[in-house]
Design an enzyme around this catalytic site. Structure first.
Site, PDB file in Angstrom:
ATOM      1  N   ARG A  17       0.838  -1.202   0.000  1.00  0.00           N
ATOM      2  CA  ARG A  17       0.000   0.000   0.000  1.00  0.00           C
ATOM      3  C   ARG A  17       0.870   1.249   0.000  1.00  0.00           C
ATOM      4  NH1 ARG A  17       1.356   1.732   4.099  1.00  0.00           N
ATOM      5  NH2 ARG A  17       0.320   3.632   3.493  1.00  0.00           N
ATOM      6  N   GLY A  18       0.201   2.398  -0.219  1.00  0.00           N
ATOM      7  CA  GLY A  18       0.942   3.648  -0.396  1.00  0.00           C
ATOM      8  C   GLY A  18       1.206   3.795  -1.887  1.00  0.00           C
ATOM      9  N   ALA A  19       0.917   4.983  -2.413  1.00  0.00           N
ATOM     10  CA  ALA A  19       0.900   5.175  -3.869  1.00  0.00           C
ATOM     11  C   ALA A  19       2.228   4.833  -4.557  1.00  0.00           C
ATOM     12  CB  ALA A  19       0.500   6.614  -4.173  1.00  0.00           C
ATOM     13  N   GLY A  20       3.339   5.215  -3.958  1.00  0.00           N
ATOM     14  CA  GLY A  20       4.645   4.945  -4.574  1.00  0.00           C
ATOM     15  C   GLY A  20       4.948   3.454  -4.587  1.00  0.00           C
ATOM     16  N   ARG A  60      -6.286  -1.023  -7.657  1.00  0.00           N
ATOM     17  CA  ARG A  60      -6.898  -0.023  -6.757  1.00  0.00           C
ATOM     18  C   ARG A  60      -7.183   1.214  -7.590  1.00  0.00           C
ATOM     19  NH1 ARG A  60      -4.389   1.175  -0.899  1.00  0.00           N
ATOM     20  NH2 ARG A  60      -6.437   2.047  -0.432  1.00  0.00           N
ATOM     21  N   CYS A 130      -1.621   9.571   7.974  1.00  0.00           N
ATOM     22  CA  CYS A 130      -1.427   8.350   7.185  1.00  0.00           C
ATOM     23  C   CYS A 130       0.042   7.932   7.141  1.00  0.00           C
ATOM     24  CB  CYS A 130      -2.010   8.499   5.784  1.00  0.00           C
ATOM     25  SG  CYS A 130      -2.237   6.885   4.952  1.00  0.00           S
ATOM     26  N   ASP A 199      -1.944  10.603  -3.187  1.00  0.00           N
ATOM     27  CA  ASP A 199      -2.217   9.479  -4.092  1.00  0.00           C
ATOM     28  C   ASP A 199      -2.403   9.974  -5.515  1.00  0.00           C
ATOM     29  OD1 ASP A 199      -3.151   8.380  -1.330  1.00  0.00           O
ATOM     30  OD2 ASP A 199      -2.870   6.667  -2.674  1.00  0.00           O
ATOM     31  N   ASN A 209      -5.640  12.411  -1.093  1.00  0.00           N
ATOM     32  CA  ASN A 209      -4.828  11.633  -0.149  1.00  0.00           C
ATOM     33  C   ASN A 209      -5.773  10.936   0.832  1.00  0.00           C
ATOM     34  OD1 ASN A 209      -2.162  10.853   0.793  1.00  0.00           O
ATOM     35  ND2 ASN A 209      -2.538  12.111   2.582  1.00  0.00           N
ATOM     36  N   LYS A 210      -5.204  10.182   1.744  1.00  0.00           N
ATOM     37  CA  LYS A 210      -5.984   9.400   2.717  1.00  0.00           C
ATOM     38  C   LYS A 210      -7.129  10.207   3.317  1.00  0.00           C
ATOM     39  CE  LYS A 210      -5.666   5.972   3.605  1.00  0.00           C
ATOM     40  NZ  LYS A 210      -6.532   4.972   2.940  1.00  0.00           N
ATOM     41  N   LYS A 235       2.496  11.570  -9.726  1.00  0.00           N
ATOM     42  CA  LYS A 235       1.184  11.492  -9.061  1.00  0.00           C
ATOM     43  C   LYS A 235       0.191  12.485  -9.693  1.00  0.00           C
ATOM     44  CE  LYS A 235       2.861   9.109  -5.198  1.00  0.00           C
ATOM     45  NZ  LYS A 235       3.380   9.493  -3.895  1.00  0.00           N
TER      46      LYS A 235
HETATM   47  C1  RUB Z   1      -1.855   5.739   1.584  1.00  0.00           C
HETATM   48  C2  RUB Z   1      -1.863   7.226   1.500  1.00  0.00           C
HETATM   49  C3  RUB Z   1      -0.527   7.900   1.353  1.00  0.00           C
HETATM   50  C4  RUB Z   1      -0.261   8.145  -0.149  1.00  0.00           C
HETATM   51  C5  RUB Z   1       1.139   8.649  -0.408  1.00  0.00           C
HETATM   52  O1  RUB Z   1      -3.149   5.197   1.533  1.00  0.00           O
HETATM   53  O2  RUB Z   1      -2.880   7.874   1.453  1.00  0.00           O
HETATM   54  O3  RUB Z   1      -0.524   9.138   2.007  1.00  0.00           O
HETATM   55  O4  RUB Z   1      -0.436   6.938  -0.859  1.00  0.00           O
HETATM   56  O5  RUB Z   1       2.068   7.662  -0.018  1.00  0.00           O
HETATM   57  P1  RUB Z   1      -3.323   3.599   1.582  1.00  0.00           P
HETATM   58  P2  RUB Z   1       3.532   7.577  -0.667  1.00  0.00           P
HETATM   59  O6  RUB Z   1      -2.709   3.134   2.866  1.00  0.00           O
HETATM   60  O7  RUB Z   1      -4.796   3.383   1.519  1.00  0.00           O
HETATM   61  O8  RUB Z   1      -2.616   3.032   0.368  1.00  0.00           O
HETATM   62  O9  RUB Z   1       4.183   8.893  -0.403  1.00  0.00           O
HETATM   63  O10 RUB Z   1       4.183   6.442   0.081  1.00  0.00           O
HETATM   64  O11 RUB Z   1       3.375   7.278  -2.122  1.00  0.00           O
END
Ligand code: RUB
Length: 309
Positions: A17-20, A60, A130, A199, A209-210, A235
């Site tokens: 999880r997390g966009a990256g 997703r 988040c 995201d 974002n979250k 993004k």
């Molecule tokens: C994760 C979330 C993060 C972004 C950015 O949501 O909202 O703030 O994805 O993350 P989830 P990053 O847990 O539902 O995936 O900076 O790591 O890309």
């Protein structure tokens, strides 16, 4: 299809999880799938990669990093592989672009840390919501530069990503305090800067974002506290240039209410949107790997990225 299915499910179920991370995992899976493909004809290989890319994009819906990453790899692969006959060469080209994406994505997070840390002063208190690699990179870079900072992490209901963030920061020696999401207004007077990830970013600078991020932004705005978004340039959601909106994922009610309670209270409806949109007017700056932008300036980055300048 095994590697594709596993990664698809891991993303859907939020094991990844997390966009990256989602983007990098999908791209790695596409590369591994390409390597494992047993086809003799180049056109069949290209068609299968295209199909696999489309499949992965559906894991997703909100993080635009996912389709953007797949498009980057597939479009570059197809362009370079146009006149190639042998499948072995196609596999090499595909792998090259997958690795290039992952490398660039990881180095973007590092650069964002360095650029974003410039905006953090010695003695600052930061609040984050988040679990964002990019936001954490900013915070940890500032900490590693010996800036004396304190951090509030929201718990981030319903999945509790704040536990991941606070644990990571504490393990790295940061002075960190975990709070419930609804305590943001209680503590905001102590906060100098909010730093969150994204995201997806609308071309007009609005940030997805979250869920809860926009509430934090409202509170920060009222308290005249700076609000910073840390996000890689991939993004930016290109379709928002032509007025399309970014779908907001709605997840299972099971994430919110215990099953037994839900059984006993069937008449209570439960909604669980996973993300929300923070309007540009509540955002001071968007930190990307190519520099700091006011939200209204994201259009320039979009034009440069897509060659529309
Ligand atoms: C994760 C979330 C993060 C972004 C950015 O949501 O909202 O703030 O994805 O993350 P989830 P990053 O847990 O539902 O995936 O900076 O790591 O890309």
């Amino acid at each position: 299809m095994h590697i594709l299915n596993t990664t698809f499910e891991d993303i859907r179920l939020m094991k990844i999880r997390g966009a990256g991370r989602i983007a990098r995992a999908a791209v790695k899976a596409l590369g591994d799938y390409g390597t494992s493909l047993d086809v003799g004809v180049s056109s069949e290989f290209v068609a299968k990669i295209r199909e696999a890319g489309e499949y992965l994009k559906g894991a997703r819906p909100t993080a635009v990093s996912l389709p953007n990453a797949i498009n980057y790899v597939v479009l570059n692969f197809e362009k370079e592989a146009k006149d190639m006959e042998d499948v072995a060469s196609l596999k090499r080209v595909l792998k090259k672009y997958c690795e290039l994406f992952v490398e660039r994505s990881e180095s973007a997070v590092e650069k964002i840390g360095l650029i974003g840390a410039r905006l953090i002063q010695d003695g600052d208190t930061i609040l984050t919501h988040c679990n964002s690699e990019a936001a954490i990179s900013v915070i940890l870079t500032a900490h590693n530069q010996q800036k004396n900072i304190k951090v509030f992490c929201t718990e981030t209901r319903p999945k509790g990503q704040g536990y991941l963030t606070s644990s990571k920061l504490a393990k790295n020696g940061v002075d960190v305090t975990l709070i419930v999401d609804s305590a943001v207004n209680f503590f905001i007077k102590k906060v100098d800067q909010v730093v969150v990830g994204a995201d997806a970013i609308y071309v007009n600078g609005a940030v997805v974002n979250k869920v809860g991020t926009s509430q934090v932004a409202l509170v920060a705005n009222q308290a005249k506290c700076r609000f910073m978004v840390a996000a890689e340039s991939y993004k930016i959601a290109p379709n928002t240039f032509v007025g399309e909106s970014i779908p907001i994922e709605e997840r299972s009610p099971d994430e919110i209410a215990p099953k037994e309670w839900a059984q006993e209270n069937k008449e209570v409806k439960i909604r669980n949107p996973s993300f929300d949109i923070t309007p540009p007017k509540y955002i001071d700056s968007i930190i990307t790997e190519v520099g700091i932008f006011p939200p209204e300036g994201i259009i320039l980055l979009y034009k440069e990225t897509y060659g529309l300048g």
